[in-house]
Design a protein around this motif. Structure first.
Motif, PDB file in Angstrom:
ATOM      1  N   ARG A 155       0.822  -1.209   0.000  1.00 46.56           N
ATOM      2  CA  ARG A 155       0.000   0.000   0.000  1.00 46.56           C
ATOM      3  C   ARG A 155       0.854   1.256   0.000  1.00 46.56           C
ATOM      4  O   ARG A 155       1.800   1.374   0.786  1.00 46.56           O
ATOM      5  CB  ARG A 155      -0.932  -0.008   1.225  1.00 46.56           C
ATOM      6  N   LEU A 156       0.462   2.206  -0.842  1.00 45.71           N
ATOM      7  CA  LEU A 156       1.193   3.463  -0.983  1.00 45.71           C
ATOM      8  C   LEU A 156       0.230   4.628  -0.811  1.00 45.71           C
ATOM      9  O   LEU A 156      -0.824   4.672  -1.458  1.00 45.71           O
ATOM     10  CB  LEU A 156       1.863   3.521  -2.364  1.00 45.71           C
ATOM     11  N   VAL A 157       0.581   5.546   0.068  1.00 44.23           N
ATOM     12  CA  VAL A 157      -0.221   6.752   0.291  1.00 44.23           C
ATOM     13  C   VAL A 157       0.695   7.960   0.148  1.00 44.23           C
ATOM     14  O   VAL A 157       1.787   7.994   0.729  1.00 44.23           O
ATOM     15  CB  VAL A 157      -0.873   6.753   1.689  1.00 44.23           C
ATOM     16  N   ILE A 158       0.266   8.932  -0.630  1.00 49.30           N
ATOM     17  CA  ILE A 158       1.067  10.116  -0.893  1.00 49.30           C
ATOM     18  C   ILE A 158       0.182  11.340  -0.713  1.00 49.30           C
ATOM     19  O   ILE A 158      -0.994  11.332  -1.083  1.00 49.30           O
ATOM     20  CB  ILE A 158       1.651  10.079  -2.316  1.00 49.30           C
ATOM     21  N   THR A 159       0.749  12.402  -0.138  1.00 54.15           N
ATOM     22  CA  THR A 159      -0.009  13.644  -0.004  1.00 54.15           C
ATOM     23  C   THR A 159       0.746  14.789  -0.674  1.00 54.15           C
ATOM     24  O   THR A 159       1.957  14.738  -0.868  1.00 54.15           O
ATOM     25  CB  THR A 159      -0.267  14.031   1.467  1.00 54.15           C
ATOM     26  N   ALA A 160      -0.003  15.831  -1.019  1.00 50.27           N
ATOM     27  CA  ALA A 160       0.580  17.052  -1.573  1.00 50.27           C
ATOM     28  C   ALA A 160      -0.393  18.193  -1.304  1.00 50.27           C
ATOM     29  O   ALA A 160      -1.523  17.978  -0.863  1.00 50.27           O
ATOM     30  CB  ALA A 160       0.831  16.898  -3.072  1.00 50.27           C
ATOM     31  N   ASP A 161       0.066  19.396  -1.582  1.00 51.34           N
ATOM     32  CA  ASP A 161      -0.796  20.554  -1.347  1.00 51.34           C
ATOM     33  C   ASP A 161      -1.671  20.882  -2.548  1.00 51.34           C
ATOM     34  O   ASP A 161      -2.432  21.848  -2.520  1.00 51.34           O
ATOM     35  CB  ASP A 161       0.046  21.772  -0.949  1.00 51.34           C
ATOM     36  N   ARG A 162      -1.533  20.086  -3.625  1.00 46.95           N
ATOM     37  CA  ARG A 162      -2.365  20.299  -4.816  1.00 46.95           C
ATOM     38  C   ARG A 162      -2.514  18.986  -5.567  1.00 46.95           C
ATOM     39  O   ARG A 162      -1.821  18.013  -5.270  1.00 46.95           O
ATOM     40  CB  ARG A 162      -1.753  21.381  -5.696  1.00 46.95           C
ATOM     41  N   SER A 163      -3.389  18.968  -6.547  1.00 47.93           N
ATOM     42  CA  SER A 163      -3.649  17.746  -7.304  1.00 47.93           C
ATOM     43  C   SER A 163      -2.462  17.407  -8.193  1.00 47.93           C
ATOM     44  O   SER A 163      -1.627  18.271  -8.484  1.00 47.93           O
ATOM     45  CB  SER A 163      -4.903  17.920  -8.159  1.00 47.93           C
ATOM     46  N   PRO A 164      -2.353  16.147  -8.666  1.00 49.90           N
ATOM     47  CA  PRO A 164      -1.234  15.781  -9.541  1.00 49.90           C
ATOM     48  C   PRO A 164      -1.121  16.686 -10.772  1.00 49.90           C
ATOM     49  O   PRO A 164      -0.023  17.053 -11.182  1.00 49.90           O
ATOM     50  CB  PRO A 164      -1.562  14.336  -9.934  1.00 49.90           C
ATOM     51  N   GLN A 165      -2.252  17.056 -11.351  1.00 47.23           N
ATOM     52  CA  GLN A 165      -2.239  17.876 -12.553  1.00 47.23           C
ATOM     53  C   GLN A 165      -1.668  19.273 -12.302  1.00 47.23           C
ATOM     54  O   GLN A 165      -1.183  19.925 -13.228  1.00 47.23           O
ATOM     55  CB  GLN A 165      -3.655  18.021 -13.132  1.00 47.23           C
ATOM     56  N   ASP A 166      -1.707  19.722 -11.050  1.00 48.27           N
ATOM     57  CA  ASP A 166      -1.237  21.071 -10.714  1.00 48.27           C
ATOM     58  C   ASP A 166       0.172  21.088 -10.134  1.00 48.27           C
ATOM     59  O   ASP A 166       0.702  22.161  -9.819  1.00 48.27           O
ATOM     60  CB  ASP A 166      -2.198  21.733  -9.715  1.00 48.27           C
ATOM     61  N   LEU A 167       0.784  19.911  -9.972  1.00 52.17           N
ATOM     62  CA  LEU A 167       2.150  19.858  -9.447  1.00 52.17           C
ATOM     63  C   LEU A 167       3.132  20.251 -10.543  1.00 52.17           C
ATOM     64  O   LEU A 167       3.115  19.682 -11.639  1.00 52.17           O
ATOM     65  CB  LEU A 167       2.477  18.451  -8.935  1.00 52.17           C
ATOM     66  N   GLU A 168       4.001  21.185 -10.254  1.00 59.60           N
ATOM     67  CA  GLU A 168       4.991  21.639 -11.226  1.00 59.60           C
ATOM     68  C   GLU A 168       6.369  21.098 -10.840  1.00 59.60           C
ATOM     69  O   GLU A 168       6.690  20.956  -9.663  1.00 59.60           O
ATOM     70  CB  GLU A 168       5.029  23.166 -11.287  1.00 59.60           C
ATOM     71  N   GLY A 169       7.184  20.805 -11.852  1.00 66.22           N
ATOM     72  CA  GLY A 169       8.539  20.328 -11.584  1.00 66.22           C
ATOM     73  C   GLY A 169       8.612  18.860 -11.227  1.00 66.22           C
ATOM     74  O   GLY A 169       9.655  18.384 -10.762  1.00 66.22           O
ATOM     75  N   ILE A 170       7.503  18.119 -11.410  1.00 63.90           N
ATOM     76  CA  ILE A 170       7.468  16.682 -11.150  1.00 63.90           C
ATOM     77  C   ILE A 170       7.372  15.950 -12.490  1.00 63.90           C
ATOM     78  O   ILE A 170       6.574  16.335 -13.347  1.00 63.90           O
ATOM     79  CB  ILE A 170       6.266  16.288 -10.263  1.00 63.90           C
ATOM     80  N   GLU A 171       8.180  14.908 -12.671  1.00 61.92           N
ATOM     81  CA  GLU A 171       8.200  14.176 -13.929  1.00 61.92           C
ATOM     82  C   GLU A 171       6.806  13.657 -14.296  1.00 61.92           C
ATOM     83  O   GLU A 171       6.039  13.225 -13.431  1.00 61.92           O
ATOM     84  CB  GLU A 171       9.163  12.994 -13.835  1.00 61.92           C
ATOM     85  N   SER A 172       6.531  13.679 -15.598  1.00 67.93           N
ATOM     86  CA  SER A 172       5.204  13.265 -16.070  1.00 67.93           C
ATOM     87  C   SER A 172       4.911  11.804 -15.737  1.00 67.93           C
ATOM     88  O   SER A 172       3.762  11.443 -15.457  1.00 67.93           O
ATOM     89  CB  SER A 172       5.093  13.494 -17.580  1.00 67.93           C
TER      90      SER A 172
END
Length: 466
Positions: free
Chosen positions: A261-278
């Motif tokens: 199981r993998l759980v990841i959090t961020a302050d925005r949705s994947p589509q709005d993350l900048e500087g992260i590989e596609s």
């Protein structure tokens, strides 16, 4: 683990208490710090445990004095590395997550003791304390967070998953961390022999770079990829870090491919993350993406009520609860902090809690939250949402496609502005205040019966309060 308090520990504690009384003043010390007792010292990992009689007092001292307590302890005993504030005379020992390849999986989660601190540090990853108060039972559920809550429970219960990973996103202070700690507690309860890893993306990056320098990347990979539940917080912090993203991508693949199981959090949705590989963004979107939205008025009110259940000795009138829920809308953490502050100041000054006292106590907080929402702004936002002209808000037209949005706008004006009913009526084409009353009652009734309309109103409330 030391079985009894050594004399240097007791002596240091007495000296620290005297210093706190001198620095904080007699009233603060007597009300909050005097009841604290030394609950234990672990000389293996340098953890001091301090207990207070109630959860409320423990939370308050932890929030306001934990850092000062740590500095004071380290000034007396440099071997102290951590101070844990606990509640109750029989306070539970904290849960530590640790990763140790030398131990079998069931030894990777240890209750009440460090998990081989020296070996964990040698591997570059240390155990992380799990907050005892962050459980599913203490999480207040509402429309803005129910999808994230249900997804987190599904992950933690350990049954078959139809999604992996779980990606939680939302602004700070909305409950993402609470849910991650709750997942850790619940998964551990149901699967005590499992290995759980919870770390920030920043820590992931730091430990990976350290492993590269030490030429020990194999050990780093094994520690993470052997986890049954891997939780990575604030993934946005690896933006632009190419080598870290490369390792992160392979770690994700290994965990998912192994059925873990993998759980990841961020302050925005994947589509709005900048500087992260596609390819990472694609992998994140492959599972379930659940947003933790800002709490609406109803949820904020429920959060206050739940918090007050832990303070049975405190009288906070209903009008004060409504006032706080309406005025502090940014995030849950700030709302709870404001309530704690009001209760603490009332206890210290021996004053009743009323709206005047709250305004006096929270002057700076309320000023920061003071954003005057206008009726014109409400009319514009509702008109845009329902694709009608703003002039229809004040027109005489009574067609349903115009009348219903107009009623919603009146309802929102009553909820979000200090304007009187006659004033609101005048701003809607000179209508009588009884028309406004009818509109408010009608929308309240429809919100209970019409899920689509309720969702529209919640969305408009979030947009206007943002």
């Amino acid at each position: 683990m030391t079985g009894q308090h050594d004399d240097p520990i007791e002596l240091a504690w007495e000296s620290i208490r005297a210093g706190l009384r001198r620095d904080c003043g007699a009233r603060t010390f007597d009300n909050w710090l005097k009841p604290a007792r030394l609950a234990g010292f672990d000389d293996e990992d340098g953890t001091v445990r301090v207990a207070l009689p109630s959860e409320f007092m423990a939370n308050w001292v932890d929030t306001h004095y934990s850092e000062r307590l740590l500095h004071a302890w380290r000034a007396h005993l440099p071997q102290v590395r951590r101070v844990v504030v606990l509640a109750g005379s029989e306070a539970p020992k904290p849960v530590l997550f640790a990763i140790d390849p030398a131990e079998p999986a069931e030894a990777a989660i240890v209750e009440g003791a460090p998990a081989e601190a020296d070996e964990a540090e040698a591997g570059g990853i240390e155990g992380i304390q799990l907050e005892a108060r962050y459980t599913f039972d203490s999480f207040v559920i509402g429309k803005p967070n129910e999808v994230a809550y249900n997804a987190a429970r599904t992950v933690a219960e350990g049954g078959a998953l139809t999604f992996n990973p779980l990606f939680l996103h939302g602004s700070t202070g909305l409950g993402k961390t609470h849910l991650m700690h709750a997942m850790g507690h619940e998964y551990r309860r149901r699967h005590p022999r499992s290995k759980i890893v919870y770390m920030s993306a920043e820590k992931f990056m730091f430990e990976f770079v350290s492993a590269l320098r030490a030429k020990n990347t194999h050990g780093f990979k094994q520690r993470l990829r052997s986890a049954d539940l891997l939780m990575i917080d604030d993934v946005q912090f690896i933006a632009g870090k190419d080598s870290t993203q490369e390792e992160f991508f392979h770690t994700m693949n290994e965990i998912i491919s192994a059925g873990k199981r993998l759980v990841i959090t961020a302050d925005r949705s994947p589509q709005d993350l900048e500087g992260i590989e596609s390819r990472i963004l694609s992998r994140l979107s492959w599972g379930l993406v659940a947003d933790v939205n800002p709490a609406d008025f109803e949820l904020r009110l429920n959060i206050i009520a739940r918090k007050l259940e832990t303070m049975p000795h405190v009288n906070v009138p209903q009008e004060v609860q409504l006032f706080l829920a309406k005025r502090i809308a940014s995030n849950v953490r700030e709302l709870e902090g404001a309530l704690n502050r009001v209760v603490a100041y009332a206890m210290l000054s021996n004053r009743p809690i009323d709206i005047a006292f709250v305004e006096e106590t929270l002057t700076d907080v309320l000023r920061a939250h003071q954003r005057r929402i206008t009726i014109d702004e409400i009319q514009r936002k509702v008109s845009d949402h329902y694709r009608i002209r703003q002039s229809e808000m004040t027109s005489a037209r009574r067609a349903r496609e115009v009348a219903r949005p107009r009623q919603i706008a009146m309802y929102l004006a009553k909820q979000l502005t200090p304007r009187s009913l006659p004033e609101i009526g005048r701003r809607f084409g000179g209508r009588d205040h009884t028309t406004v009353i009818h509109a408010v009652r009608q929308i309240e009734k429809l919100r209970k019966a019409d899920a689509e309309l309720d969702a529209d109103v919640r969305l408009l409330l979030r947009q206007l309060e943002a």
